[in-house]
Design a protein around this motif. Structure first.
Motif, short mmCIF file in Angstrom:
data_model
loop_
_atom_site.label_atom_id
_atom_site.label_comp_id
_atom_site.label_asym_id
_atom_site.label_seq_id
_atom_site.Cartn_x
_atom_site.Cartn_y
_atom_site.Cartn_z
N HIS A 171 0.87 -1.11 0.06
CA HIS A 171 0.08 0.15 -0.13
C HIS A 171 1.03 1.25 0.04
CE1 HIS A 171 -2.53 3.09 2.20
NE2 HIS A 171 -3.05 2.74 1.33
N TRP A 172 0.70 2.15 -0.95
CA TRP A 172 1.49 3.20 -1.15
C TRP A 172 0.91 4.32 -0.64
CZ3 TRP A 172 1.68 8.06 -3.29
CH2 TRP A 172 3.01 8.74 -3.37
N PHE A 173 1.66 5.06 0.38
CA PHE A 173 0.79 6.28 1.04
C PHE A 173 1.98 7.18 1.63
CE2 PHE A 173 -1.33 9.24 3.62
CZ PHE A 173 -2.62 9.19 3.05
N PRO A 174 2.35 8.12 1.54
CA PRO A 174 3.61 8.92 1.93
C PRO A 174 3.34 9.12 3.24
CG PRO A 174 2.67 10.03 -0.09
CD PRO A 174 1.68 8.86 0.38
N GLN A 175 4.41 8.53 4.06
CA GLN A 175 4.56 8.55 5.52
C GLN A 175 4.43 9.93 6.10
OE1 GLN A 175 6.86 6.01 7.86
NE2 GLN A 175 6.69 4.25 6.31
N ALA A 176 5.02 10.99 5.07
CA ALA A 176 5.22 12.29 5.48
C ALA A 176 3.76 12.88 5.62
CB ALA A 176 6.03 13.32 4.41
N LEU A 177 2.86 12.55 4.91
CA LEU A 177 1.58 12.78 4.87
C LEU A 177 0.61 12.36 6.38
CD1 LEU A 177 0.36 12.97 1.50
CD2 LEU A 177 1.10 14.90 2.63
N ALA A 178 1.11 12.77 7.55
CA ALA A 178 0.64 12.25 8.79
C ALA A 178 -0.69 12.96 9.25
CB ALA A 178 1.63 12.47 9.79
N VAL A 179 -0.89 14.10 8.40
CA VAL A 179 -2.24 14.75 8.81
C VAL A 179 -3.05 14.85 7.41
CG1 VAL A 179 -1.10 16.27 10.55
CG2 VAL A 179 -1.00 16.74 8.12
N PRO A 180 -4.40 15.21 7.52
CA PRO A 180 -4.92 15.48 8.89
C PRO A 180 -5.36 14.27 9.76
CG PRO A 180 -6.64 15.86 7.03
CD PRO A 180 -5.16 15.49 6.19
N ARG A 181 -5.65 14.74 10.92
CA ARG A 181 -6.13 13.75 11.70
C ARG A 181 -7.76 14.19 12.00
NH1 ARG A 181 -1.10 14.34 14.10
NH2 ARG A 181 0.26 12.34 13.99
N LEU A 182 -8.55 13.36 11.44
CA LEU A 182 -10.18 13.90 11.32
C LEU A 182 -10.88 13.81 12.77
CD1 LEU A 182 -10.54 12.37 7.84
CD2 LEU A 182 -10.01 14.53 8.41
N LEU A 183 -11.55 14.80 12.96
CA LEU A 183 -12.30 14.50 14.16
C LEU A 183 -13.30 13.23 14.20
CD1 LEU A 183 -13.16 16.14 16.72
CD2 LEU A 183 -14.65 17.39 15.58
N HIS A 184 -13.08 12.33 14.90
CA HIS A 184 -13.94 11.18 14.85
C HIS A 184 -14.59 10.62 16.24
CE1 HIS A 184 -15.50 7.15 13.36
NE2 HIS A 184 -15.66 7.70 12.34
N MET A 185 -15.50 10.12 16.30
CA MET A 185 -16.00 9.49 17.55
C MET A 185 -14.81 8.38 17.92
SD MET A 185 -19.32 7.15 16.62
CE MET A 185 -19.10 5.60 16.19
N PRO A 186 -14.69 7.96 19.51
CA PRO A 186 -13.96 6.87 19.61
C PRO A 186 -14.63 5.43 18.97
CG PRO A 186 -14.53 8.24 21.57
CD PRO A 186 -15.47 8.60 20.40
N VAL A 187 -13.70 4.68 18.72
CA VAL A 187 -13.97 3.53 18.01
C VAL A 187 -13.18 2.22 18.64
CG1 VAL A 187 -13.99 2.06 15.87
CG2 VAL A 187 -14.63 4.27 15.67
N ASP A 188 -13.77 1.22 19.14
CA ASP A 188 -13.01 -0.09 19.73
C ASP A 188 -13.50 -1.20 18.64
OD1 ASP A 188 -15.91 -0.70 20.25
OD2 ASP A 188 -15.59 -0.78 22.53
N LEU A 189 -13.09 -2.35 19.27
CA LEU A 189 -12.99 -3.47 18.17
C LEU A 189 -14.63 -3.70 17.74
CD1 LEU A 189 -11.41 -5.65 16.78
CD2 LEU A 189 -11.59 -7.01 18.55
N THR A 190 -15.26 -3.49 18.94
CA THR A 190 -16.93 -4.14 18.74
C THR A 190 -17.49 -3.06 17.85
OG1 THR A 190 -17.05 -4.87 20.75
CG2 THR A 190 -19.08 -4.10 19.88
#
Length: 255
Positions: A171-190
């Motif tokens: 999977h190619w995705f530049p690691q330098a693009l660490a942003v944006p971190r998108l506002l999202h509700m908490p998610v667990d495994l369930t």
């Protein structure tokens, strides 16, 4: 809602039992290993507490499912494409009952098994074609649902597309693009498993969403993770002097 270790173990058992028709054959091994890790880490945490180790904090209890051996779902078709999905996670708590996790991350990967999609003759190098295992496919999408580290800028709970990939994903995705971190509700495994089921296995979701055991596990996750999150967000919406983004940001803007 405060969370107990036994409730976490019950949620793992529910995932294994209720999703067994759409999980692959290795899923029971993966879940049992996670349960064993949970019980052992909780035993060590209890022992540290009994010994009154105040000179250093007891290591948080919890479990992990590593991306090298994730919780895999059976191959499926969506819009004519053959796909497979897997989940990996790390979850830790430092109290029991625990009001909130100290570490929570879920990675969702979507692998494509269709050669016409995962390899483009007019764009991709021929060496890539030789590398891809047609039975495994290639990761076309990976999403992290994370709790931010202390002092990490960005929303406290967020989703991030891309991130650090593993060699076998191709999977190619530049690691330098660490942003944006998108506002999202908490998610667990369930909650992640429910998302995968509703998205990729809709007939199965129609069955499990009515089952008491699934509704019980989902209720535990939602009350533990979402009560405070949405209360904070709603409080900001109703306060003309507050921003939802600022309220849910990991680091106070006033510090």
């Amino acid at each position: 809602m405060a969370l107990k270790a036994r409730e976490v173990e019950q949620s793992l058992e529910t995932i294994q039992k209720r999703l067994r028709r759409i999980l692959d054959d290795r899923a029971p091994v993966v879940v049992e290993r996670a349960k064993s890790m949970l019980r052992e880490s909780k035993r060590q945490w209890d022992e540290s507490r009994r010994q009154g180790r105040r000179e250093r904090k007891a290591r948080p209890w919890g479990f992990s499912i590593h991306p090298s051996d994730p919780l895999r779902f059976k191959p499926t078709q969506v819009d004519g494409l053959r796909l497979r999905v897997d989940l990996s996670t790390k979850a830790r708590w430092d109290a029991e009952p625990a009001e909130r996790p100290v570490h929570l991350g879920v990675v969702l990967r979507v692998w494509c098994l269709d050669p016409r999609i995962y390899f483009r003759e007019e764009w991709d190098a021929s060496e890539l074609s030789d590398t891809i295992n047609s039975e495994v496919g290639r990761v076309m999408l990976r999403v992290h649902f994370d709790l931010a580290n202390p002092k990490q800028p960005g929303p406290e709970y967020h989703a991030q597309v891309g991130g650090k990939s593993r060699m076998e994903e191709l999977h190619w995705f530049p690691q330098a693009l660490a942003v944006p971190r998108l506002l999202h509700m908490p998610v667990d495994l369930t909650l992640a498993s429910e998302l995968v089921t509703a998205t990729f296995y809709q007939r199965e979701f129609e069955k499990i969403r009515r089952e008491d055991s699934w509704k019980g596990s989902r209720r535990v996750s939602q009350r533990h993770l979402l009560d405070r999150y949405f209360a904070d967000a709603l409080g900001a919406v109703r306060d003309d002097n507050k921003s939802v983004l600022e309220t849910l940001w990991n680091v106070s803007w006033d510090e």
